[in-house]
Write an enzyme that holds these catalytic residues in place. Sequence first.
Site, PDB file in Angstrom:
ATOM      1  N   HIS A 262      17.115  14.345  17.134  1.00 47.46           N
ATOM      2  CA  HIS A 262      18.519  14.400  17.520  1.00 47.46           C
ATOM      3  C   HIS A 262      19.196  13.034  17.458  1.00 47.46           C
ATOM      4  O   HIS A 262      20.418  12.952  17.564  1.00 47.46           O
ATOM      5  CB  HIS A 262      18.650  15.008  18.916  1.00 47.46           C
ATOM      6  CG  HIS A 262      18.288  16.459  18.964  1.00 47.46           C
ATOM      7  ND1 HIS A 262      18.417  17.234  20.094  1.00 47.46           N
ATOM      8  CD2 HIS A 262      17.795  17.283  18.001  1.00 47.46           C
ATOM      9  CE1 HIS A 262      18.008  18.466  19.829  1.00 47.46           C
ATOM     10  NE2 HIS A 262      17.629  18.519  18.569  1.00 47.46           N
ATOM     11  N   HIS A 510       7.599  22.407  16.324  1.00 44.98           N
ATOM     12  CA  HIS A 510       7.740  23.788  16.786  1.00 44.98           C
ATOM     13  C   HIS A 510       6.390  24.440  17.042  1.00 44.98           C
ATOM     14  O   HIS A 510       6.287  25.369  17.845  1.00 44.98           O
ATOM     15  CB  HIS A 510       8.542  24.605  15.765  1.00 44.98           C
ATOM     16  CG  HIS A 510       9.947  24.139  15.621  1.00 44.98           C
ATOM     17  ND1 HIS A 510      10.781  24.551  14.599  1.00 44.98           N
ATOM     18  CD2 HIS A 510      10.693  23.277  16.374  1.00 44.98           C
ATOM     19  CE1 HIS A 510      11.962  23.966  14.725  1.00 44.98           C
ATOM     20  NE2 HIS A 510      11.923  23.192  15.790  1.00 44.98           N
TER      21      HIS A 510
END
Length: 762
Positions: A262, A510
Site C-alpha cells: 500500500h 494471500h
Amino acid sequence: MILKMDFILWCQITIILLMLSMKDSVCEINSVALVPHDINAFGRSSGCALVLRRVFVDGIRKSSALPYKGFFNLIGPNFINNNGPAEEICIRYIDVNLALAEAKRRKGYRPPRTLNSLEPHPKDIGITGEVVLETTRILAEQFQLTRDEIINGLPIIDTSRTDIWEICPAHVKPVPCTIERFRSFTGICNNIQHSSWGSTHTPFVRFLPPAHPDGISAPRISVSGGPLPPARLISTFIHPDFDNPSGELSILVMSWGQMIDHDLTLASLPRDEHDLDFDCCESYNNHQHPSCMTIDIPHDDPFYSQYGQRCMDFKRLEAGQRPGCTLGPRAHINLDSSPIDGNFVYGSTEEVARKLRLGKGGLMRVWDVFSEYGLKPLPPPLSENPERDCTARPRHLFCFIAGDERINEQIHLTVIQTLYLRDHNRKAIELGRLNPHWDDERIYHETRHIAAASIQNIIYKEFLPMVLGEEMVNRYNLTLQSEGYWNGYDPNVHMGVANSFQAAAFRFGHTHIQGMVRRYNKFHEFVGEDPLRTLLRRPFIVYEPGKIDELIGGLINTPAQVYDPFITMEVTNHLFEEPPEPFGHDLISFNIARGRETGVPGYNDYREWCGLGRAKTFEDFEPLLNNKTALRYSQLYKHPDDIDLWSGGVTERRLPGAMIGPTFACIIARQFANSKRGDRFWHENSGFPSAFTAEQLQEIRKSSQSKLLCENADDLPTIQLNPMRLAHPIYNPRIPCKDLPEIDLRYWQEDPAQGGYPFKKK
C-alpha cells in the site's frame, strides 16, 4: 532516405530522434523494425509520424524482430535480417488527428475539469485514457496493424505534434524540476531527467509485453485462441481452504507486506458519481457500466450454489495515460507514488497530505478518543462520505482516514497505520523541542524524511531477506550498507511499479492469511479471536480501550499460514461480506481476473523471463510445484502456457531460506532493486540536499519493526527481536522493549547560527 543509410548510422539517428520525441515518455519495444517521423517533416499533418517496415517471407507478413529487454528499451542493433520483399507504411500526423477526432465522437468526449492540474482526478485521467485507447484502436483497424506493431510501434509516435497533446493531462507532460531537500508527495521530479517517472497517477510499467490478444486491451486468453478456465473454478479447484499454520512466521509478516504494497501500489477502480463503489451484478445481463467485467460463478460451485449466486462483481481498472500520452496498449493508473516514501502515512498528493496535517508543530491530525484513559490516540474519523469503503457502520462510530485509503480494509492495517501516525507525532514533538526555531513545515518534513528512511531500512534489512532468501538478496544487490553511503542512484532506472508485481507477485501474502484474528495481552497470553470477515472494512473494535494493544499482541504471536496453494475461505467465500448476506467475494478470483484483465503474461512466460526454463508439458511442472498441483492444472488448462501467473507462483516450491518460490522471488527482487536504484531520495545516497549526515544515517540504521511496535503501543513491555517471526527462546527471544536501540534525534538538533547539525555523541 533513412532506410538506405548505413545501418549503424541509422540506429544512431533513430535513437537520437526517439530520445527527442519521447519527451519524458516510456517506450515499450519488442519485435518490430520501426522508423519515427521523417526527419525533414516538421508539420503536424503531412509528415510521417511513424514508418513501419513490413517484410514478407514466403508470402507471409512478418516484422524484423527485436528482443524485449525492458519497459523502456530503445531500438538497438539486434535486427533479424529478412531478404523477402518489403513494404513501408506511413502513419501520418493527420491520420492520428483524424483518428482522435473519431475517438472523441465515439466516446462523447468532454474536456475534464482537472486536465491541467498536476493532481488530476483519476476519473478524468480515465476519460482521456479511453479516448487515446480508442484512437489506438482506430489506427490499428485502419492500417491493419499487428499486435507487435501496436505494442512497439505506436508508442514511438511523438504525440506532442498531434492534437492528442491538447487533451494530455499536465502531470504526464514534462515539468521543470529543481533539486530539493524533501520529496514531493506525488513523487514528481524524483527523477530530474524524467520528471513523471514513478509519480502518482502514472501507469504501472511492464517487465514483459502485455498479453492482450488484440494488442490493445482485450483480456488474456488461451494460447489456443479459446477461453481460459473460469477464475472461480481455479480458485475452488486449485486453492481450497486447508489449515496449515507456520511454526516460524508471525502474521505480522503478511500484514507488514500488505502495508508495503500500500506504500507502492493502488490501482484506480471506477466509482459512481458519489465516489462510492457500485455492484456490476445488480445490472447483470442488462445495461452495465463499461468497466464491468463480472466473474461467472459455475452453477455447481461448492459454496455459492447454495445461495443461487451466479455472478461476482468485478470491474476492470481505469485506463491511464503514459508519460507523453503515447498511443499503444491499455495503461493502468497507479494512484500511489512509486518510491518507498511512507505515503501510506502521508498521502500521495498535496490535497490528501493537507487534510491529514494539524497545521502546527509538524503534527498530524489524530482523534484523541482515549484521553480519559491516558491512552494514545486513533487516526482521524472518516466523517466526510463515511460509507466509503466502510461496511455495516454503527451510526455513532466511524471508519478512519490515512495517507492510504485502505486503512479500513482489514483490522491489522488499521493497527499498523495507527502506530505510524503515533510515531510521526512522537518524533515531531521531540524534533520541535530540540529545534525551537523550526516552524511547522520544517518539523513536519524532517519527520516525514526520517520516517521514509526508516521504512526503507526495515524493508531491506528485515523483510526482504526473509521473503527472498539471502542468495536472491545478494544477487540483486538488495543488501544495505552497515556504515557509510551507498551512492548507487541511477537516473536511467525506472522505479515505477510493474504490473506483474502489483497484480500477481506481491500478492503472495494471500497464502499466509489466517481465518481468525487473534488477540493477546501484554504477557503474550491468548485472550480472544474473531473471524476475519467481521473485521474487513469494519475496524470498530479499536474503539474499545486496550484493543489496539491486544491486536498488536495478535500480530506478533499469531502464526501465519504456510506458503502453499491453500487459501482461507474467509477471503475466498466471505471477502467484504455485508450483513445480513451470508457470502462475500473471492479474493483469489479477483487475483486471477485482474491478471487477465491487465494483460499480465502467464506463469510460464515469467519463468522463462526469469531464466528458470519454460515447461513444455504439464509433467514438466511436477518437480516445481507443491501438492500435485501440476496434475490439477492439466485437468483445467489446455496448455502449460495458459496457467495464470498468480496461481502458478503461489504453488511453487520455496527457495532455500526464502518464503516464496523462484518466479515470484525474481519479480519481487527486480522490483525492489529498481525501487532502490531509481530513487534519488534513497536514504543511503549522499551528495544531494536530501542526504542525511553520516551520523544521522547510522541512527536510521537502528530503526526496527520491534521498536516501532514498542514505542507506539500503549503498554507493551516485551517483544521478540524479529516480530515477523514467532518468538523462540534461543533463535528469537523476547527482550524488554526498553533494551532495544532507538534513533537518537539529537543528531537532528540544529544550531541556527551555523545552519547545520553539529551534535556529536560524547
